[in-house]
Design an enzyme around this catalytic site. Structure first.
Site, short mmCIF file in Angstrom:
data_model
loop_
_atom_site.label_atom_id
_atom_site.label_comp_id
_atom_site.label_asym_id
_atom_site.label_seq_id
_atom_site.Cartn_x
_atom_site.Cartn_y
_atom_site.Cartn_z
N GLY A 190 -5.93 -2.73 -0.96
CA GLY A 190 -5.01 -2.88 -2.09
C GLY A 190 -5.04 -4.29 -2.68
N ASP A 203 -6.83 -0.42 6.48
CA ASP A 203 -7.93 0.45 6.06
C ASP A 203 -8.72 0.96 7.25
OD1 ASP A 203 -7.49 0.15 3.18
OD2 ASP A 203 -7.92 -1.95 3.61
N GLU A 206 -0.90 -10.88 2.72
CA GLU A 206 -0.64 -10.10 3.94
C GLU A 206 -0.91 -10.94 5.18
OE1 GLU A 206 -1.57 -5.63 2.17
OE2 GLU A 206 -3.15 -6.70 3.21
N GLY A 224 0.82 -1.21 0.00
CA GLY A 224 0.00 0.00 0.00
C GLY A 224 0.85 1.26 0.00
N LYS A 245 -7.74 6.33 9.81
CA LYS A 245 -8.05 4.88 9.80
C LYS A 245 -8.57 4.39 11.16
CE LYS A 245 -6.10 4.63 5.66
NZ LYS A 245 -5.00 3.80 5.30
C1 5RP Z 1 -3.54 -3.58 1.03
C2 5RP Z 1 -3.85 -3.12 2.40
C3 5RP Z 1 -3.33 -1.78 2.80
O1 5RP Z 1 -2.55 -1.93 3.94
C4 5RP Z 1 -4.48 -0.86 3.09
O2 5RP Z 1 -5.35 -0.84 1.97
C5 5RP Z 1 -4.00 0.56 3.41
O3 5RP Z 1 -3.45 1.12 2.27
P1 5RP Z 1 -2.80 2.56 2.24
O4 5RP Z 1 -1.56 2.50 3.05
O5 5RP Z 1 -2.53 2.81 0.79
O6 5RP Z 1 -3.80 3.54 2.79
O7 5RP Z 1 -4.48 -3.78 3.18
O8 5RP Z 1 -4.19 -4.78 0.72
#
Ligand code: 5RP
Length: 227
Positions: A101, A88, A107, A33, A125
């Protein structure tokens, strides 16, 4: 009077702060991300001598390699000292929603092999209850419509994530459902339940692999929360 930091500046701050949680001479799990991209860049710039990284996506692998950081597959007997990733949403117990993402499956696998999960987020978040962010669920494509109905029975509206005119295809060759309208009051029980549904590869609730530490970028600086 100084102007408040932008979301990107907050992400950069926590990406940089996470480097101090990495120990020299260890393997590091790396998430995916925009926040993690700042971490990868800061890790490379730090010159810290790590053994290498285990990556959770093709995108992070490319970024790590571009900095000359060794990237390894996940192997048994190769403990990860720390896993650093964004989220998120994160709640006051360190439970998270992840998968914005589309990298949630890898992950969760990499996080499960790490001694500590350091979550890096900007303050947008932080939530009391998970579910405002549409919950990502990686699914086997043939099960998508059956699973959309199952989420409907739980009060959620699910949609296949698209990329242009076609369903988005994950690094694992599967599809993503995004589910709106859920209020996830018991993340652990919810993760257990949905993980059992045939056709679900991974649900984006991280309660079993919750964060141990959260570095949160705020207008007053980086706050460290321990769970
Ligand atoms: C990807 C994820 C990311 O960690 C999440 O979407 C946060 O993304 P960002 O740092 O771009 O805000 O879970 O699968």
């Amino acid at each position: 009077m100084s102007s408040p930091l932008t979301q990107d500046q907050l992400k950069a701050l926590v990406g940089q702060a996470a480097v101090s949680h990495v120990r020299a001479g260890t393997w590091v799990g790396v998430g995916t991300g925009s926040t993690v991209n700042y971490f990868i860049d800061a890790l490379a710039a730090s010159g810290l001598s790590i053994l290498g990284a285990v990556s959770s996506s093709e995108a992070s692998t490319q970024r790590l390699l571009s900095h000359g950081i060794v990237v390894s597959d996940l192997k048994s007997g190769q403990p990860l000292d720390v896993y650093v990733d964004g989220a998120d949403e994160i709640d006051p117990k360190g439970n998270m929603i992840k998968g914005g993402g589309a990298a949630l499956t890898r992950e969760k696998i990499v996080a499960s092999q790490a001694k500590r999960f350091v979550c890096i987020v900007d303050e947008s978040k932080w939530v009391k209850v998970l579910g405002n962010f549409p919950l990502p669920v990686e699914v086997i494509p043939m099960a998508a419509h059956v699973l959309i109905e199952r989420f409907q029975q739980k009060g959620g509206q699910a949609r296949v994530r698209m990329k242009g005119d076609a369903p988005l295809v994950t690094d694992n060759g599967q599809h993503i459902l995004d589910v709106w309208g859920l209020e996830i009051l018991e993340p652990l029980a919810f993760e257990d339940e949905v993980s059992q549904w045939p056709g679900v590869v991974t649900v984006g609730v991280f309660a079993h692999q919750k964060a141990n530490i959260c570095l949160m970028g705020t207008s007053e600086g980086v706050k460290t929360l321990e769970f």
